[in-house]
Design an enzyme around this catalytic site. Structure first.
Site, PDB file in Angstrom:
ATOM      1  N   HIS A  98     -54.686  10.698 -38.044  1.00  0.00           N
ATOM      2  CA  HIS A  98     -54.071   9.092 -39.121  1.00  0.00           C
ATOM      3  C   HIS A  98     -55.992   9.404 -39.248  1.00  0.00           C
ATOM      4  O   HIS A  98     -56.677   9.177 -38.673  1.00  0.00           O
ATOM      5  CB  HIS A  98     -53.356   8.350 -38.855  1.00  0.00           C
ATOM      6  CG  HIS A  98     -53.624   7.670 -37.379  1.00  0.00           C
ATOM      7  ND1 HIS A  98     -53.571   7.725 -36.294  1.00  0.00           N
ATOM      8  CD2 HIS A  98     -54.716   5.737 -37.506  1.00  0.00           C
ATOM      9  CE1 HIS A  98     -53.691   6.668 -35.688  1.00  0.00           C
ATOM     10  NE2 HIS A  98     -54.610   5.893 -36.253  1.00  0.00           N
ATOM     11  N   HIS A 100     -57.987   6.421 -41.434  1.00  0.00           N
ATOM     12  CA  HIS A 100     -57.738   5.058 -42.201  1.00  0.00           C
ATOM     13  C   HIS A 100     -58.633   4.507 -43.366  1.00  0.00           C
ATOM     14  O   HIS A 100     -59.999   5.754 -43.332  1.00  0.00           O
ATOM     15  CB  HIS A 100     -58.047   3.556 -41.132  1.00  0.00           C
ATOM     16  CG  HIS A 100     -57.739   3.569 -39.761  1.00  0.00           C
ATOM     17  ND1 HIS A 100     -57.444   2.686 -39.797  1.00  0.00           N
ATOM     18  CD2 HIS A 100     -58.064   4.792 -39.089  1.00  0.00           C
ATOM     19  CE1 HIS A 100     -56.292   2.655 -38.688  1.00  0.00           C
ATOM     20  NE2 HIS A 100     -57.114   4.023 -38.185  1.00  0.00           N
TER      21      HIS A 100
HETATM   22  P1  AMP Z   1     -55.362   3.311 -34.600  1.00  0.00           P
HETATM   23  O1  AMP Z   1     -56.033   1.814 -33.836  1.00  0.00           O
HETATM   24  O2  AMP Z   1     -56.512   3.816 -34.962  1.00  0.00           O
HETATM   25  O3  AMP Z   1     -54.677   4.742 -33.900  1.00  0.00           O
HETATM   26  O4  AMP Z   1     -55.013   2.610 -35.620  1.00  0.00           O
HETATM   27  C1  AMP Z   1     -52.882   2.538 -35.591  1.00  0.00           C
HETATM   28  C2  AMP Z   1     -52.822   2.149 -36.715  1.00  0.00           C
HETATM   29  O5  AMP Z   1     -51.617   1.222 -37.334  1.00  0.00           O
HETATM   30  C3  AMP Z   1     -53.245  -0.066 -36.634  1.00  0.00           C
HETATM   31  O6  AMP Z   1     -54.206  -0.125 -37.755  1.00  0.00           O
HETATM   32  C4  AMP Z   1     -51.845  -0.284 -36.737  1.00  0.00           C
HETATM   33  O7  AMP Z   1     -52.334  -1.942 -37.505  1.00  0.00           O
HETATM   34  C5  AMP Z   1     -51.386   0.152 -37.700  1.00  0.00           C
HETATM   35  N1  AMP Z   1     -49.782   0.816 -37.452  1.00  0.00           N
HETATM   36  C6  AMP Z   1     -49.115   0.166 -36.096  1.00  0.00           C
HETATM   37  N2  AMP Z   1     -47.884  -0.047 -36.147  1.00  0.00           N
HETATM   38  C7  AMP Z   1     -47.493   0.484 -37.466  1.00  0.00           C
HETATM   39  C8  AMP Z   1     -46.575   0.414 -38.477  1.00  0.00           C
HETATM   40  N3  AMP Z   1     -44.999   0.376 -38.230  1.00  0.00           N
HETATM   41  N4  AMP Z   1     -46.436   0.842 -39.573  1.00  0.00           N
HETATM   42  C9  AMP Z   1     -47.338   0.373 -40.012  1.00  0.00           C
HETATM   43  N5  AMP Z   1     -48.884   0.945 -39.416  1.00  0.00           N
HETATM   44  C10 AMP Z   1     -48.661   0.428 -38.472  1.00  0.00           C
END
Ligand code: AMP
Length: 138
Positions: A98, A100
């Site tokens: 993903h 950001h």
């Molecule tokens: P990363 O740390 O780069 O893997 O980013 C994962 C992101 O996913 C974090 O910023 C979380 O806040 C976000 N996240 C986790 N669970 C959910 C969810 N159910 N819906 C939307 N975002 C989420």
């Protein structure tokens, strides 16, 4: 076991959708480091940026660019941070590629800060380092 983004893509967990097509989904990050913080991901599961096929990676970044443009256009963002974490060492917490897209309104606001501190490079042979990386490129 399915990761949380696969569950969102399959409709098993709710999300706030920003964009969707056959290959790509974008949702608001539940944590909202700044207002509008969005995650762009392929619908097909890949662990991270490094293991995602180029065609899919390009589709994800194309959507990330368009969302960044919308943040400037309609949210009034003055800038945008675009980043992807690869591996736990880099802060990846969800093992599904993903990107950001984080709108920035003023420098240093909200829950997101990025800083790259210059290190002492005197003990690093920079030309040799560059060559080592270059030789690793496939
Ligand atoms: P990363 O740390 O780069 O893997 O980013 C994962 C992101 O996913 C974090 O910023 C979380 O806040 C976000 N996240 C986790 N669970 C959910 C969810 N159910 N819906 C939307 N975002 C989420």
């Amino acid at each position: 076991m399915k990761d949380i983004f696969c569950k969102i893509i399959d409709g098993e967990i709710p999300s706030t959708k920003v964009y969707e097509d056959d290959d790509v989904l974008a949702i608001l990050d539940i944590s909202q480091a700044t207002k509008g913080h969005t995650l762009v991901m392929p619908k097909k599961h890949y662990q991270d940026f490094l293991s995602t096929p180029a065609e899919t990676m390009h589709k994800v970044y194309d959507v990330a660019q368009r969302i960044g443009q919308a943040m400037v256009g309609v949210l009034g963002a003055k800038g945008v941070n675009v980043l992807t974490n690869v591996g736990e060492a880099a802060g990846q917490s969800v093992p599904h590629f993903h990107v950001h897209v984080i709108p920035r309104y003023t420098r240093g606001e909200g829950g997101f800060q990025i800083s790259m501190k210059a290190q002492d490079t005197s003990s690093i042979d920079l030309p040799r380092l560059a060559l080592t990386i270059k030789e690793g490129i496939k």
